[in-house]
Design a protein around this motif. Structure first.
Motif, PDB file in Angstrom:
ATOM      1  N   SER A  71       0.818  -1.217   0.000  1.00  0.00           N
ATOM      2  CA  SER A  71       0.000   0.000   0.000  1.00  0.00           C
ATOM      3  C   SER A  71       0.848   1.262   0.000  1.00  0.00           C
ATOM      4  O   SER A  71       0.373   2.338  -0.374  1.00  0.00           O
ATOM      5  CB  SER A  71      -0.945   0.001   1.213  1.00  0.00           C
ATOM      6  N   ARG A 124       0.856  -1.992  -5.682  1.00  0.00           N
ATOM      7  CA  ARG A 124      -0.534  -2.415  -5.469  1.00  0.00           C
ATOM      8  C   ARG A 124      -1.389  -2.094  -6.690  1.00  0.00           C
ATOM      9  O   ARG A 124      -2.212  -2.899  -7.111  1.00  0.00           O
ATOM     10  CB  ARG A 124      -1.094  -1.738  -4.217  1.00  0.00           C
ATOM     11  N   LEU A 135      -7.177  -7.467  -1.818  1.00  0.00           N
ATOM     12  CA  LEU A 135      -6.757  -6.435  -2.770  1.00  0.00           C
ATOM     13  C   LEU A 135      -7.901  -6.041  -3.694  1.00  0.00           C
ATOM     14  O   LEU A 135      -8.244  -4.862  -3.825  1.00  0.00           O
ATOM     15  CB  LEU A 135      -5.579  -6.961  -3.587  1.00  0.00           C
ATOM     16  N   THR A 163     -10.177  -2.510  -3.017  1.00  0.00           N
ATOM     17  CA  THR A 163      -9.997  -1.503  -4.056  1.00  0.00           C
ATOM     18  C   THR A 163     -11.279  -1.290  -4.847  1.00  0.00           C
ATOM     19  O   THR A 163     -11.693  -0.145  -5.099  1.00  0.00           O
ATOM     20  CB  THR A 163      -8.868  -1.919  -5.019  1.00  0.00           C
ATOM     21  N   ARG A 168      -3.644   6.435  -1.313  1.00  0.00           N
ATOM     22  CA  ARG A 168      -2.683   5.693  -0.497  1.00  0.00           C
ATOM     23  C   ARG A 168      -3.111   5.650   0.968  1.00  0.00           C
ATOM     24  O   ARG A 168      -2.982   4.622   1.633  1.00  0.00           O
ATOM     25  CB  ARG A 168      -1.291   6.315  -0.642  1.00  0.00           C
ATOM     26  N   LEU A 188      -6.001   3.160   1.167  1.00  0.00           N
ATOM     27  CA  LEU A 188      -5.569   1.771   1.007  1.00  0.00           C
ATOM     28  C   LEU A 188      -4.863   1.246   2.247  1.00  0.00           C
ATOM     29  O   LEU A 188      -4.854   0.034   2.506  1.00  0.00           O
ATOM     30  CB  LEU A 188      -4.640   1.656  -0.209  1.00  0.00           C
ATOM     31  N   LEU A 189      -4.285   2.130   3.024  1.00  0.00           N
ATOM     32  CA  LEU A 189      -3.605   1.704   4.254  1.00  0.00           C
ATOM     33  C   LEU A 189      -4.590   1.289   5.340  1.00  0.00           C
ATOM     34  O   LEU A 189      -4.234   0.563   6.265  1.00  0.00           O
ATOM     35  CB  LEU A 189      -2.710   2.825   4.782  1.00  0.00           C
ATOM     36  N   SER A 234      -5.177  -2.543   5.322  1.00  0.00           N
ATOM     37  CA  SER A 234      -3.943  -3.290   5.573  1.00  0.00           C
ATOM     38  C   SER A 234      -3.503  -3.162   7.031  1.00  0.00           C
ATOM     39  O   SER A 234      -3.074  -4.142   7.649  1.00  0.00           O
ATOM     40  CB  SER A 234      -2.828  -2.828   4.629  1.00  0.00           C
TER      41      SER A 234
END
Length: 433
Positions: A113, A118, A253, A257, A279, A282-283, A286
């Motif tokens: 990420s 990614r 993933l 997304t 970004r 997306l973190l 994770s």
């Protein structure tokens, strides 16, 4: 902080939107402990781990990305964790070892990420395989719901058959399914959650559900299960869990997304067809996956149910922060969740209906192109029949490049697909799956 005026919204609207999102996804608080408890994880452990991961992921999405998107343990991945990783190992892999694989996947996911890889990974996978993975997981989840409820039972002559429709658990499941389906058809907000409440009430009246306690102070019976990265990586290597880690990363993933882009488009937050602060967003899943595995839950993902909050007017992170706050409130209802978890008829309808929503992805698959359709078909077919998400993914990723080569379209395939294909062949032939 949330730039409410810039996004043409108000505090009241955002909080109501957060309540709407929470009600539509609150079923995970009950469903997740039930599924992971089959792997031996204590229900109260999973309950609190679910809350912790949801709060961390959703609060991160709110404060760092300012998006009205909620994060919690993903449906399908919890079933994969339980039935494919733990139970299918016949006692060789316990749930703590399996959480090591989730922890490793979370760490790798955080690294991915933070880099452009990614995005490259997303573009490398053909769209038809992505759609097939979603649909296959949907069938897998629905089958689990049918089996848990007793609607489908083992059959010596044909592997599976119809259960006893006159038994009390099956009748309660059918009632819950009917109520929830009607609510869904009427577009009722929080239909899954309301259906579970209605089923619980009938369960109490029929003597199938016994509630001794409702509220208690939150606690973790076993504390942190996984925390040492070196030990976690060692477990993955020792037990050959490479394919498990890869499957966790791959499914999360696509799921996260796709959901984030879909909800952002619905909210009108996309700029020039790109996701601002991508970004940071997306973190969220994770980091939540990594922390959640430490306390005892499967990987997290962005929830498609966030769209219900957006439809109610949610446009900023204040919606997500409201959801996180409601998850904290829910943490005080552990005893109630434990009681509900003892009656599978309460959660089975939710699994069946979520599965029906996910299978809808098949309509976008290019069925008129055999080289595209057959690998997708293998993915959708084998996930529920083998009770393994990773096996379905593997067969799709192996057959797709092969058919493209035969078709004379080898150059159209991203090089990473060939790498994945070889890795999956190695996994199926030489590693436990």
């Amino acid at each position: 902080m949330f730039r409410l005026k810039e996004n043409n919204t108000t505090v009241k609207t955002e909080m109501l939107a957060g309540l709407t999102t929470f009600l539509t996804m609150a079923y995970i608080i009950v469903v997740n402990p039930i599924i992971l408890s089959d792997a031996g994880v204590p229900i109260d452990q999973v309950f609190m781990a679910t809350i912790i991961s949801a709060v961390i992921g959703t609060a991160w999405m709110a404060l760092c990305a300012n998006y009205p998107i909620a994060v919690a343990p993903g449906m399908g991945l919890n079933a994969y964790f339980t039935y494919t990783v733990v139970l299918a190992s016949n006692g060789q892999i316990d749930y703590v070892t399996a959480f090591s694989a989730v922890f490793v996947a979370g760490i790798i996911f955080v690294i991915l990420s933070l880099t452009p890889f990614r995005e490259k990974l997303i573009t490398a996978i053909p769209e038809n395989l992505k759609l097939a993975i979603t649909a296959g997981i949907g069938l897998f989840i629905a089958f689990i719901g049918l089996r848990m409820s007793g609607l489908v039972v083992a059959n010596d002559s044909n592997l599976v058959g119809l259960g006893d429709l006159t038994s009390a658990p099956v009748l309660l499941t059918l009632f819950g399914l009917a109520v929830t389906v009607v609510l869904m058809a009427r577009n009722a907000k929080g239909a899954l959650f309301i259906g579970m409440i209605a089923t619980s009430i009938i369960g109490i009246l029929t003597g199938q559900l016994h509630i001794e306690k409702i509220i208690a102070m939150p606690h973790l019976p076993e504390g942190i299960l996984v925390w040492n990265p070196i030990e976690a990586f060692s477990n993955v290597i020792e037990f050959g869990l490479y394919g498990v880690v890869f499957s966790f990363i791959l499914v999360t993933l696509f799921d996260t997304t796709g959901t984030m882009i879909g909800v952002a488009k619905q909210a009108g937050l996309m700029k020039n067809n790109k996701l601002p602060r991508a970004r940071h967003a997306l973190l969220a899943d994770s980091v939540a996956t990594t922390v959640g595995s430490m306390f005892g839950t499967s990987p997290t993902t962005a929830y498609l149910e966030s769209g219900a909050g957006v439809a109610a007017g949610g446009r900023t992170g204040l919606t997500s922060l409201t959801v996180a706050g409601l998850f904290i409130v829910a943490s005080f209802f552990g005893p109630l969740v434990a009681s509900l978890s003892n009656v599978s008829a309460i959660t089975s309808p939710a699994l069946i209906i979520v599965g029906s929503l996910m299978i809808g992805a098949v309509k976008h698959i290019e069925w008129d192109k055999f080289e595209e359709a057959f690998p997708a078909f293998l993915v959708v077919l084998t996930m529920p029949l083998t009770s393994s998400i990773s096996t379905g993914i593997a067969l799709g990723f192996i057959s797709y490049p092969l058919l493209k080569i035969v078709k004379g379209q080898a150059r159209e395939i991203h090089p990473l697909m060939y790498v994945f294909g070889v890795l999956f062949i190695i996994q199926l032939v030489f590693m436990p799956h």
